[in-house]
Structures are given as C-alpha cells and as structure tokens.
Design a protein around this motif. Structure first.
Motif, mmCIF file in Angstrom:
data_model
loop_
_atom_site.group_PDB
_atom_site.id
_atom_site.type_symbol
_atom_site.label_atom_id
_atom_site.label_comp_id
_atom_site.label_asym_id
_atom_site.label_seq_id
_atom_site.Cartn_x
_atom_site.Cartn_y
_atom_site.Cartn_z
ATOM 1 N N ASP A 68 0.879 -1.167 0.000
ATOM 2 C CA ASP A 68 0.000 0.000 0.000
ATOM 3 C C ASP A 68 0.916 1.217 0.000
ATOM 4 O O ASP A 68 1.640 1.452 0.959
ATOM 5 N N ILE A 69 0.916 1.991 -1.078
ATOM 6 C CA ILE A 69 1.832 3.137 -1.188
ATOM 7 C C ILE A 69 1.079 4.453 -1.041
ATOM 8 O O ILE A 69 1.489 5.484 -1.581
ATOM 9 N N SER A 70 -0.003 4.436 -0.255
ATOM 10 C CA SER A 70 -0.840 5.624 -0.113
ATOM 11 C C SER A 70 -0.248 6.674 0.827
ATOM 12 O O SER A 70 -0.835 7.752 0.980
ATOM 13 N N ALA A 71 0.888 6.390 1.459
ATOM 14 C CA ALA A 71 1.578 7.358 2.319
ATOM 15 C C ALA A 71 0.648 7.945 3.374
ATOM 16 O O ALA A 71 0.719 9.129 3.704
ATOM 17 N N GLY A 72 -0.265 7.099 3.881
ATOM 18 C CA GLY A 72 -1.179 7.543 4.923
ATOM 19 C C GLY A 72 -2.380 8.328 4.430
ATOM 20 O O GLY A 72 -3.187 8.790 5.234
ATOM 21 N N ARG A 73 -2.508 8.486 3.130
ATOM 22 C CA ARG A 73 -3.666 9.209 2.585
ATOM 23 C C ARG A 73 -4.902 8.323 2.682
ATOM 24 O O ARG A 73 -4.808 7.109 2.815
ATOM 25 N N GLY A 74 -6.064 8.924 2.521
ATOM 26 C CA GLY A 74 -7.307 8.216 2.767
ATOM 27 C C GLY A 74 -7.849 7.427 1.596
ATOM 28 O O GLY A 74 -7.217 7.302 0.537
ATOM 29 N N ASN A 75 -9.057 6.906 1.794
ATOM 30 C CA ASN A 75 -9.773 6.177 0.749
ATOM 31 C C ASN A 75 -9.956 7.072 -0.475
ATOM 32 O O ASN A 75 -10.085 8.284 -0.359
ATOM 33 N N LEU A 76 -9.951 6.471 -1.655
ATOM 34 C CA LEU A 76 -10.146 7.138 -2.945
ATOM 35 C C LEU A 76 -8.956 8.006 -3.361
ATOM 36 O O LEU A 76 -9.085 8.846 -4.248
ATOM 37 N N SER A 77 -7.797 7.787 -2.758
ATOM 38 C CA SER A 77 -6.623 8.603 -3.103
ATOM 39 C C SER A 77 -5.848 8.081 -4.312
ATOM 40 O O SER A 77 -4.942 8.751 -4.797
ATOM 41 N N GLY A 78 -6.208 6.897 -4.814
ATOM 42 C CA GLY A 78 -5.407 6.278 -5.873
ATOM 43 C C GLY A 78 -6.080 6.162 -7.223
ATOM 44 O O GLY A 78 -5.766 5.253 -7.992
ATOM 45 N N GLY A 79 -6.969 7.068 -7.566
ATOM 46 C CA GLY A 79 -7.715 6.971 -8.818
ATOM 47 C C GLY A 79 -6.860 7.125 -10.064
ATOM 48 O O GLY A 79 -5.955 7.956 -10.123
ATOM 49 N N SER A 80 -7.139 6.308 -11.059
ATOM 50 C CA SER A 80 -6.508 6.394 -12.398
ATOM 51 C C SER A 80 -4.990 6.525 -12.334
ATOM 52 O O SER A 80 -4.421 7.476 -12.854
ATOM 53 N N PRO A 81 -4.281 5.580 -11.706
ATOM 54 C CA PRO A 81 -2.846 5.727 -11.506
ATOM 55 C C PRO A 81 -2.040 5.706 -12.804
ATOM 56 O O PRO A 81 -2.373 5.009 -13.746
ATOM 57 N N LYS A 82 -0.979 6.506 -12.812
ATOM 58 C CA LYS A 82 -0.015 6.520 -13.911
ATOM 59 C C LYS A 82 1.368 6.397 -13.282
ATOM 60 O O LYS A 82 1.817 7.275 -12.553
ATOM 61 N N THR A 96 -1.923 10.287 -9.524
ATOM 62 C CA THR A 96 -3.288 9.799 -9.362
ATOM 63 C C THR A 96 -4.291 10.942 -9.415
ATOM 64 O O THR A 96 -3.935 12.110 -9.237
ATOM 65 N N GLU A 97 -5.546 10.560 -9.632
ATOM 66 C CA GLU A 97 -6.685 11.452 -9.425
ATOM 67 C C GLU A 97 -7.167 11.195 -8.003
ATOM 68 O O GLU A 97 -7.741 10.152 -7.716
ATOM 69 N N SER A 99 -9.421 11.594 -4.843
ATOM 70 C CA SER A 99 -10.771 12.000 -4.435
ATOM 71 C C SER A 99 -11.032 11.684 -2.970
ATOM 72 O O SER A 99 -12.176 11.484 -2.567
ATOM 73 N N GLU A 100 -9.955 11.637 -2.159
ATOM 74 C CA GLU A 100 -10.164 11.396 -0.737
ATOM 75 C C GLU A 100 -10.873 12.600 -0.125
ATOM 76 O O GLU A 100 -11.062 13.627 -0.761
ATOM 77 N N THR A 101 -11.257 12.479 1.133
ATOM 78 C CA THR A 101 -11.960 13.558 1.822
ATOM 79 C C THR A 101 -11.183 14.861 1.703
ATOM 80 O O THR A 101 -9.995 14.923 1.988
ATOM 81 N N GLY A 102 -11.866 15.903 1.252
ATOM 82 C CA GLY A 102 -11.226 17.201 1.064
ATOM 83 C C GLY A 102 -10.646 17.404 -0.319
ATOM 84 O O GLY A 102 -10.167 18.484 -0.649
ATOM 85 N N PHE A 103 -10.677 16.370 -1.139
ATOM 86 C CA PHE A 103 -10.192 16.450 -2.509
ATOM 87 C C PHE A 103 -11.300 15.962 -3.435
ATOM 88 O O PHE A 103 -12.162 15.199 -3.026
ATOM 89 N N SER A 104 -11.283 16.373 -4.665
ATOM 90 C CA SER A 104 -12.202 15.834 -5.666
ATOM 91 C C SER A 104 -11.511 15.833 -7.016
ATOM 92 O O SER A 104 -11.416 16.867 -7.672
ATOM 93 N N LEU A 105 -10.968 14.668 -7.388
ATOM 94 C CA LEU A 105 -10.256 14.506 -8.659
ATOM 95 C C LEU A 105 -9.121 15.527 -8.789
ATOM 96 O O LEU A 105 -8.980 16.212 -9.793
ATOM 97 N N ARG A 106 -8.297 15.579 -7.768
ATOM 98 C CA ARG A 106 -7.170 16.511 -7.751
ATOM 99 C C ARG A 106 -5.895 15.764 -8.130
ATOM 100 O O ARG A 106 -5.610 14.691 -7.602
ATOM 101 N N LEU A 107 -5.114 16.320 -9.051
ATOM 102 C CA LEU A 107 -3.870 15.695 -9.501
ATOM 103 C C LEU A 107 -2.890 15.607 -8.336
ATOM 104 O O LEU A 107 -2.576 16.611 -7.693
#
Length: 196
Positions: A68-82, A96-97, A99-107
């Motif tokens: 898990d390479i989310s670096a402590g970020r929340g759910n939905l933090s790994g959208g559309s990975p490149k 990634t795109e 969309s975790e809490t406080g974000f919405s499809l943010r690069l």
C-alpha cells in the motif's frame, strides 16, 4: 509474459500471489525497474478502498509482493494511476486522481523508493485544485533534459471545462506550474490526452 516475438505467453495472477481481493487490479499501470530486475504494477485497488497499490514481481512474474503506497492518505486517493520511474533519483513516481476527503479529482503524486517504501505525498495541482484531473486519464512523462515531471490532464476545474492542461513540476513534486495547452480549441478539447 511472452517472448519478444509474442510466443510462449503465460499468465500470472499477481493479486492471488499477494492475497489481494477482487478489484485489486483496477486501472493498472506498469513499468520495468531494470536496476533491480523487477516488474512494477500500480493499481487503483478497489479491494483496499481505492488507495494506490504497488505490486512488485520478478521479471518472470514470480515472487510478487503487494505494498500500500498511499503514504497515509485516505480512501479514494489512488484513482486512475499513472506509474513512472525516475531513474536519475531512483524513485517511483505515481500520479493519481485523488478523491479522498477534502479532494475531488485533484492531480496528486506519490513518490517512493524503488522497493515501494518511504512514500511521500504531494498535491501537484498547481493551485488548480479539485477537478484538475478529470474523467480517468492522466498522461505523464519525465523531461530528462530539464529534470521535470510532466502531466497532461483533462482539466475541468473552474472555467477550464475539459481543456487539456499541462502540469510541470520538479521531480520531487515541488514548484508545480499549470498551463492551458488547448491552443484556443475550447471546451472538452482535452478528452483522453496523450503525451510524448
């Protein structure tokens, strides 16, 4: 995995080898780490609440591990990975795109050691914020001449309305800039971008 001429192909289920569940292979992105002779596959792991995952295998598809390479970020933090490799600094770069809490499809950028450890998160939306990476497509590359990370997205933030946007950052995810590269083509001209 096939011979270079396309013969003798075999299939390996890296999710089964690493005890990852159904949906763990959503939207895969793959690179070859030639330094360590490893296959690196990143996914939007729906079995792990759409956090970014890294599958690391030997070149023959054996000995796979999951990180898990989310670096402590929340759910939905790994959208559309490149997934990219920064060979100069020996780092994995995963865009990634988010969309975790406080974000919405943010690069966003996850920057890790080649073994998937020591991951650091950066918001690389260059002030554009939410919807800066829209509709599931990030085109990315590394400008090795200028040591820059480049990403092109369909930017739906504010008045961009689906125009192609270039985000240019230092390789550590700092000093990001944004440029509208639509060349006057208007709304929704950035659908399914590619970068070379």
């Amino acid at each position: 995995i096939c011979n270079l001429d396309g013969t003798s192909c075999i299939s390996k289920d890296v999710s089964a080898m690493t005890n990852q569940g159904e949906g763990s292979g959503y939207k895969p992105s793959m690179v070859i780490d030639t330094v360590n002779s490893k296959i690196l596959i990143s996914t939007e792991n729906t079995a792990n609440n759409k956090k970014p995952s890294l599958f690391r295998c030997s070149l023959d598809g054996s000995s796979c591990s999951h990180i898990d390479i989310s670096a402590g970020r929340g759910n939905l933090s790994g959208g559309s990975p490149k997934l990219l490799l920064d060979n100069v600094n020996s780092k994995i770069l995963l865009l990634t795109e988010n969309s975790e809490t406080g974000f919405s499809l943010r690069l966003s950028l996850f920057r890790c050691q080649l073994d998937g450890t020591g991951c650091v998160f950066s918001d690389i939306s260059a002030g554009m914020g939410d919807l800066s990476s829209y509709a599931g497509r990030i085109a990315a590359g590394i400008d090795t001449t200028n040591s820059k990370l480049l990403a092109v997205t369909r930017n739906n933030c504010g008045t961009n309305n689906g125009r192609p946007s270039l985000f240019r950052c230092n390789l550590d995810g700092s000093s990001c800039t944004y440029t509208d590269v639509s060349a006057g083509q208007g709304s929704i001209s950035g659908r399914e971008p590619s970068l070379a």
